[in-house]
Design a protein around this motif. Structure first.
Motif, PDB file in Angstrom:
ATOM      1  N   ASP A 120       0.832  -1.208   0.000  1.00 51.10           N
ATOM      2  CA  ASP A 120       0.000   0.000   0.000  1.00 51.10           C
ATOM      3  C   ASP A 120       0.864   1.255   0.000  1.00 51.10           C
ATOM      4  O   ASP A 120       1.008   1.945   1.012  1.00 51.10           O
ATOM      5  N   ILE A 121       1.441   1.553  -1.156  1.00 50.12           N
ATOM      6  CA  ILE A 121       2.205   2.790  -1.309  1.00 50.12           C
ATOM      7  C   ILE A 121       1.448   3.704  -2.268  1.00 50.12           C
ATOM      8  O   ILE A 121       0.563   3.262  -2.993  1.00 50.12           O
ATOM      9  N   ALA A 122       1.811   4.973  -2.275  1.00 49.23           N
ATOM     10  CA  ALA A 122       1.099   5.941  -3.102  1.00 49.23           C
ATOM     11  C   ALA A 122       1.361   5.675  -4.583  1.00 49.23           C
ATOM     12  O   ALA A 122       2.515   5.504  -4.998  1.00 49.23           O
ATOM     13  N   PRO A 123       0.307   5.637  -5.398  1.00 50.01           N
ATOM     14  CA  PRO A 123       0.505   5.454  -6.842  1.00 50.01           C
ATOM     15  C   PRO A 123       1.080   6.706  -7.490  1.00 50.01           C
ATOM     16  O   PRO A 123       0.867   7.827  -7.022  1.00 50.01           O
ATOM     17  N   VAL A 124       1.838   6.508  -8.553  1.00 44.16           N
ATOM     18  CA  VAL A 124       2.375   7.588  -9.381  1.00 44.16           C
ATOM     19  C   VAL A 124       1.901   7.353 -10.806  1.00 44.16           C
ATOM     20  O   VAL A 124       2.137   6.267 -11.361  1.00 44.16           O
ATOM     21  N   LEU A 125       1.198   8.321 -11.389  1.00 45.75           N
ATOM     22  CA  LEU A 125       0.613   8.159 -12.719  1.00 45.75           C
ATOM     23  C   LEU A 125      -0.231   6.887 -12.787  1.00 45.75           C
ATOM     24  O   LEU A 125      -0.169   6.111 -13.735  1.00 45.75           O
ATOM     25  N   GLY A 126      -1.015   6.683 -11.739  1.00 43.63           N
ATOM     26  CA  GLY A 126      -1.983   5.605 -11.744  1.00 43.63           C
ATOM     27  C   GLY A 126      -1.466   4.224 -11.429  1.00 43.63           C
ATOM     28  O   GLY A 126      -2.210   3.244 -11.530  1.00 43.63           O
ATOM     29  N   ALA A 127      -0.192   4.077 -11.046  1.00 41.00           N
ATOM     30  CA  ALA A 127       0.359   2.751 -10.757  1.00 41.00           C
ATOM     31  C   ALA A 127       1.398   2.842  -9.649  1.00 41.00           C
ATOM     32  O   ALA A 127       1.995   3.888  -9.411  1.00 41.00           O
ATOM     33  N   ARG A 128       1.629   1.706  -8.990  1.00 37.80           N
ATOM     34  CA  ARG A 128       2.637   1.619  -7.930  1.00 37.80           C
ATOM     35  C   ARG A 128       3.936   0.995  -8.440  1.00 37.80           C
ATOM     36  O   ARG A 128       4.875   0.815  -7.683  1.00 37.80           O
ATOM     37  N   ALA A 129       3.985   0.651  -9.714  1.00 41.41           N
ATOM     38  CA  ALA A 129       5.153   0.000 -10.297  1.00 41.41           C
ATOM     39  C   ALA A 129       6.392   0.876 -10.180  1.00 41.41           C
ATOM     40  O   ALA A 129       6.326   2.095 -10.321  1.00 41.41           O
ATOM     41  N   THR A 130       7.532   0.226  -9.934  1.00 38.48           N
ATOM     42  CA  THR A 130       8.816   0.928  -9.905  1.00 38.48           C
ATOM     43  C   THR A 130       9.349   1.072 -11.314  1.00 38.48           C
ATOM     44  O   THR A 130       9.495   0.088 -12.040  1.00 38.48           O
ATOM     45  N   ASP A 131       9.646   2.295 -11.720  1.00 39.47           N
ATOM     46  CA  ASP A 131      10.284   2.566 -13.009  1.00 39.47           C
ATOM     47  C   ASP A 131      11.736   2.924 -12.734  1.00 39.47           C
ATOM     48  O   ASP A 131      12.069   4.070 -12.442  1.00 39.47           O
ATOM     49  N   LEU A 132      12.611   1.913 -12.789  1.00 43.37           N
ATOM     50  CA  LEU A 132      14.020   2.142 -12.472  1.00 43.37           C
ATOM     51  C   LEU A 132      14.678   3.093 -13.459  1.00 43.37           C
ATOM     52  O   LEU A 132      15.517   3.912 -13.089  1.00 43.37           O
ATOM     53  N   LYS A 133      14.280   2.981 -14.719  1.00 40.82           N
ATOM     54  CA  LYS A 133      14.913   3.800 -15.750  1.00 40.82           C
ATOM     55  C   LYS A 133      14.686   5.285 -15.500  1.00 40.82           C
ATOM     56  O   LYS A 133      15.592   6.097 -15.644  1.00 40.82           O
ATOM     57  N   SER A 134      13.456   5.629 -15.083  1.00 34.30           N
ATOM     58  CA  SER A 134      13.112   7.035 -14.851  1.00 34.30           C
ATOM     59  C   SER A 134      13.223   7.440 -13.391  1.00 34.30           C
ATOM     60  O   SER A 134      13.178   8.629 -13.069  1.00 34.30           O
ATOM     61  N   GLY A 135      13.326   6.457 -12.485  1.00 36.54           N
ATOM     62  CA  GLY A 135      13.538   6.759 -11.080  1.00 36.54           C
ATOM     63  C   GLY A 135      12.311   7.239 -10.334  1.00 36.54           C
ATOM     64  O   GLY A 135      12.413   8.117  -9.466  1.00 36.54           O
ATOM     65  N   PHE A 136      11.132   6.666 -10.629  1.00 38.81           N
ATOM     66  CA  PHE A 136       9.944   7.023  -9.856  1.00 38.81           C
ATOM     67  C   PHE A 136       9.060   5.786  -9.687  1.00 38.81           C
ATOM     68  O   PHE A 136       9.290   4.738 -10.288  1.00 38.81           O
ATOM     69  N   GLY A 137       8.026   5.949  -8.869  1.00 32.32           N
ATOM     70  CA  GLY A 137       7.157   4.818  -8.550  1.00 32.32           C
ATOM     71  C   GLY A 137       7.788   3.903  -7.519  1.00 32.32           C
ATOM     72  O   GLY A 137       8.923   4.114  -7.069  1.00 32.32           O
ATOM     73  N   PRO A 151       4.173  -0.804   3.910  1.00 26.31           N
ATOM     74  CA  PRO A 151       2.814  -0.909   4.442  1.00 26.31           C
ATOM     75  C   PRO A 151       1.947  -1.815   3.583  1.00 26.31           C
ATOM     76  O   PRO A 151       2.138  -1.913   2.361  1.00 26.31           O
ATOM     77  N   LEU A 152       1.004  -2.473   4.233  1.00 22.81           N
ATOM     78  CA  LEU A 152       0.069  -3.350   3.542  1.00 22.81           C
ATOM     79  C   LEU A 152      -1.326  -2.759   3.585  1.00 22.81           C
ATOM     80  O   LEU A 152      -1.722  -2.127   4.557  1.00 22.81           O
ATOM     81  N   GLY A 153      -2.079  -2.973   2.508  1.00 27.08           N
ATOM     82  CA  GLY A 153      -3.465  -2.544   2.474  1.00 27.08           C
ATOM     83  C   GLY A 153      -4.351  -3.496   3.255  1.00 27.08           C
ATOM     84  O   GLY A 153      -3.921  -4.554   3.731  1.00 27.08           O
ATOM     85  N   GLN A 154      -5.615  -3.129   3.384  1.00 27.85           N
ATOM     86  CA  GLN A 154      -6.576  -3.975   4.075  1.00 27.85           C
ATOM     87  C   GLN A 154      -7.042  -5.105   3.163  1.00 27.85           C
ATOM     88  O   GLN A 154      -7.367  -4.871   2.003  1.00 27.85           O
ATOM     89  N   PRO A 155      -7.060  -6.343   3.662  1.00 23.52           N
ATOM     90  CA  PRO A 155      -7.568  -7.463   2.848  1.00 23.52           C
ATOM     91  C   PRO A 155      -9.012  -7.214   2.436  1.00 23.52           C
ATOM     92  O   PRO A 155      -9.772  -6.550   3.138  1.00 23.52           O
ATOM     93  N   HIS A 156      -9.386  -7.771   1.297  1.00 27.53           N
ATOM     94  CA  HIS A 156     -10.753  -7.638   0.801  1.00 27.53           C
ATOM     95  C   HIS A 156     -11.626  -8.733   1.416  1.00 27.53           C
ATOM     96  O   HIS A 156     -11.901  -9.761   0.797  1.00 27.53           O
ATOM     97  N   GLY A 157     -12.053  -8.516   2.654  1.00 30.34           N
ATOM     98  CA  GLY A 157     -12.916  -9.491   3.318  1.00 30.34           C
ATOM     99  C   GLY A 157     -12.144 -10.735   3.715  1.00 30.34           C
ATOM    100  O   GLY A 157     -10.915 -10.790   3.651  1.00 30.34           O
ATOM    101  N   ASP A 158     -12.883 -11.787   4.117  1.00 26.43           N
ATOM    102  CA  ASP A 158     -12.220 -13.012   4.571  1.00 26.43           C
ATOM    103  C   ASP A 158     -12.691 -14.224   3.788  1.00 26.43           C
ATOM    104  O   ASP A 158     -12.547 -15.354   4.232  1.00 26.43           O
ATOM    105  N   THR A 159     -13.241 -14.002   2.584  1.00 25.85           N
ATOM    106  CA  THR A 159     -13.829 -15.119   1.853  1.00 25.85           C
ATOM    107  C   THR A 159     -12.817 -16.176   1.449  1.00 25.85           C
ATOM    108  O   THR A 159     -13.161 -17.340   1.307  1.00 25.85           O
ATOM    109  N   ILE A 160     -11.551 -15.795   1.239  1.00 24.22           N
ATOM    110  CA  ILE A 160     -10.555 -16.811   0.900  1.00 24.22           C
ATOM    111  C   ILE A 160      -9.342 -16.713   1.825  1.00 24.22           C
ATOM    112  O   ILE A 160      -8.250 -17.120   1.487  1.00 24.22           O
TER     113      ILE A 160
END
Length: 334
Positions: A120-137, A151-160
Motif C-alpha cells: 500500500d504505497i502511493a501510486p504515481v501516474l496511476g500505478a505503484r510499479a517501480t520505473d528504475l529507468k526514470s527513477g519514480f514509482g 505498508p500493507l493494504g486492508q484485505p478484501h474481506g475473509d472469503t478466501i
C-alpha cells in the motif's frame, strides 16, 4: 507492515504497470512476468492490479509484522517460512514475526510475492510499479533495501483468507520443461518492416535459436545468433512508437526484444512482435538461455490472450466459492 531482511537493487515493487502515458514518453513498466503476479494476487484475494514484489536477486527474506496471507509464484525456487518448506504457486499463512525466505529458482529467473491487501504505497501516474529507468514509482523509484518497511493494504474481506490452495497457469509446466532444456519458444506476429527483410533472414528468424546475451534487463534483451538479419534494401527510418515485445534489428543484424521498461519510440526496423500472451515467458528467461520464434497470425494471438484472460477470470471467480463451500463444510481447502 512487512520488513525486508535481505534484498538487492533489482528487487522491486511492481504491479500491472502504467497504461495510457506512452505518448508522454512514459513506459508501461510493471511486472516482467505479469501472469505470475496476477496468479499470486488471485490466490490471496487481491485485485489483479495490486502491487507485489518482483524478486531477481536471492536469497530474499521478508519479515511479517502482522498475521497475513501470502503467495509466491514464478520460478521454481525453494520457499521457506521459518524452517518450514512451502510449495510454490500456493497460498501460505504467516504469523507476526515469521520470516519468509525465497531462494534462487532452479528453473526460471524471477519470483513474485503477493500479500493480502497488497503493498500500500502511493501510486504515481496511476500505478505503484517501480520505473528504475526514470527513477519514480515503487519505493522512491529504487530497488528494495535491507530494513525497508512496506505498508500493507486492508484485505478484501475473509472469503478466501483461510485454507490451503494452489493453482498454476496451464502453460507453466511446458515453460519449465523448455527452461530445463535451455531453449524457450515464444510466438510472434510480423511487424511493420517484416516484408522488407530478405527471405533468408526471415527463414533464419524462425529456424535458428537466438541466445539471450548478458546485455539483458527490464528494458530489453539483446540476442545473439549464428546468422545476421538484413533488409533487402537498407534505408533510414524515422523514430516510431514501439511496445513491449517488439523485436528490432539494429545494423549489426542481431535482434533486440523490447520488454517491460521498453523505450516508447525507436528507429531500428521492426521484424516481429512477441504476442501479449507470451510476454510473461520472457520474464523467466535468463541470460544464456536460447529463444526460438514461432510465427503465428493475429487470430491466434488474440485467441491465446482471450484464453489466458478467461482462465484468470475463472480463478478469481471460483476461489471465493471454493472457500465458502469448504468453510461451511468444516473442511480445509485442498
Amino acid at each position: 507492515m512487512i520488513q525486508i531482511m535481505t534484498s538487492g537493487a533489482v528487487n522491486l515493487i511492481q504491479d500491472e504497470g502504467r497504461h495510457g502515458y506512452m505518448h508522454l514518453g512514459v513506459c508501461t513498466g510493471g511486472a516482467m512476468d505479469s501472469l505470475s503476479l496476477r496468479y499470486a494476487n488471485a490466490l490471496v484475494g487481491n485485485a489483479p492490479d495490486a502491487a507485489g514484489i518482483e524478486i531477481v536477486l536471492f536469497p530474499f527474506k521478508v519479515k511479517f509484522e502482522r498475521d497475513t496471507v501470502f503467495a509466491c509464484t514464478g520460478g521454481d525456487g525453494r520457499i521457506e517460512l521459518d524452517d518450514q518448506v512451502l510449495a510454490p504457486w500456493w497460498r501460505g499463512h504467516a504469523k507476526a514475526g515469521q520470516i519468509l525466505t525465497l531462494h534462487r529458482p532452479n528453473r526460471g529467473l524471477r519470483q513474485y510475492l503477493a500479500v493480502s491487501g497488497g503493498i500500500d504505497i502511493a501510486p504515481v501516474l496511476g500505478a505503484r510499479a517501480t520505473d528504475l529507468k526514470s527513477g519514480f514509482g515503487g519505493l522512491n523509484g529504487r530497488g528494495l533495501k535491507r530494513l525497508d518497511r512496506l505498508p500493507l493494504g486492508q484485505p478484501h474481506g475473509d472469503t478466501i483468507a483461510t485454507g490451503s490452495l494452489g493453482c498454476i497457469p496451464k502453460a507453466l509446466p511446458g515453460l519449465l520443461r523448455q527452461l530445463h532444456r535451455g531453449c524457450v519458444t515464444v510466438r510472434v506476429i510480423p511487424a511493420a518492416e517484416f516484408s522488407e527483410f530478405t527471405p533468408d533472414s526471415i527463414k533464419q528468424l524462425f529456424t535458428s535459436p537466438w541466445q539471450v546475451t548478458a546485455d539483458a534487463n527490464r528494458q530489453g534483451y539483446r540476442l545473439q545468433g549464428e546468422h545476421s538479419l538484413s533488409m533487402t534494401e537498407r534505408r533510414e527510418l524515422l523514430s516510431h512508437g514501439i511496445v513491449p515485445g517488439t523485436v528490432q534489428v539494429p545494423p549489426a543484424g542481431q535482434p533486440i526484444i523490447q520488454l517491460a521498461e521498453a523505450n516508447t519510440c525507436g528507429g531500428y526496423p521492426k521484424i516481429a512482435t512477441v504476442i501479449e500472451a507470451d510476454l510473461w515467458r520472457l520474464g523467466q528467461v535468463p541470460s544464456g538461455c536460447a529463444l526460438r520464434f514461432e510465427h503465428v497470425d493475429i487470430t491466434t494471438a488474440v485467441t491465446a490472450l482471450r484464453e489466458q484472460t478467461n482462465d484468470l477470470q475463472a480463478l478469481n471467480d471460483n476461489l471465493p466459492l471454493m472457500a465458502n463451500r469448504r468453510r461451511h463444510a468444516g473442511r480445509p481447502i485442498s
